[in-house]
Scaffold this active site. Sequence first.
Site, short mmCIF file in Angstrom:
data_model
loop_
_atom_site.label_atom_id
_atom_site.label_comp_id
_atom_site.label_asym_id
_atom_site.label_seq_id
_atom_site.Cartn_x
_atom_site.Cartn_y
_atom_site.Cartn_z
N CYS A 41 0.84 -1.19 0.00
CA CYS A 41 0.00 0.00 0.00
C CYS A 41 0.88 1.25 0.00
CB CYS A 41 -0.89 -0.02 1.24
SG CYS A 41 -2.02 1.36 1.33
N GLU A 53 -8.64 -1.18 -2.95
CA GLU A 53 -9.00 0.25 -2.98
C GLU A 53 -10.37 0.48 -2.34
OE1 GLU A 53 -6.55 1.87 -3.41
OE2 GLU A 53 -5.31 0.52 -4.62
N HIS A 55 -10.19 0.70 1.32
CA HIS A 55 -9.79 2.02 1.85
C HIS A 55 -11.01 2.90 2.11
CE1 HIS A 55 -5.45 2.14 1.92
NE2 HIS A 55 -5.33 1.73 0.68
ZN ZN Z 1 -3.66 0.96 -0.16
#
Ligand code: ZN
Length: 209
Positions: A137, A187, A190
């Site tokens: 990440c 993603e 997140h």
């Molecule tokens: Zn990430």
Amino acid sequence: MFRSFVVFILACIPAFMSGQAKYTAVTDAEYALITSPDDKLRILNIFDSSDSIVLRTPSIDVDVSDTIWNYLAQRMCLVAQEEGVGIAAPQVGINRKVICVQRWDKPEIDGEHPWEFYFNPRIVEYSDSVARRGDGCLSVPDGGNYPAIDGFSYRATWVKVAYYDANGEFHEEKVDHQYTAHIFQHEIDHLNAVMFFDRQKEKDAFFKN
Ligand code: ZN
């Protein structure tokens, strides 16, 4: 007090029933960050205490008709392209549902798989099969060097993703290319304040039982 609460609940019902996205307009603080004169947006670091608060805050929908979010997505793609394969808006300090994904399932253009961005994405279906895959990440710099964080996670091998595209059109798309499906899962996590190493711990515990 009670009456205003009831009115609030009633006001929310049409949005829930229609499945429409719920969003608020871009704030002054968001606008200032998105249009900052810096060459590129700063990527937040999970090990910085104030950054981690943003990364650990769930994101909210955007108004797909507001072009400011296209501009944000383009700037996000620019920073991610340097060393990543995807990025989500919280990683640049904006708790909004915007992601950029490099489409490894699509043919290369000028020697690189194309980058695309998506608004208000969510995963509506997961494969039953799960694979242990390498992971990393941009917000976990040198992640493998931190104690208790290994560079892998467990992910569904395919997913169906619902999203709005750059033109504000709604789509549901099955992504069955495993690496690309992995990026979508990372993603979209997140946006829900989940880091890849959270997945690692959950599944490690699951598989050991
Ligand atoms: Zn990430």
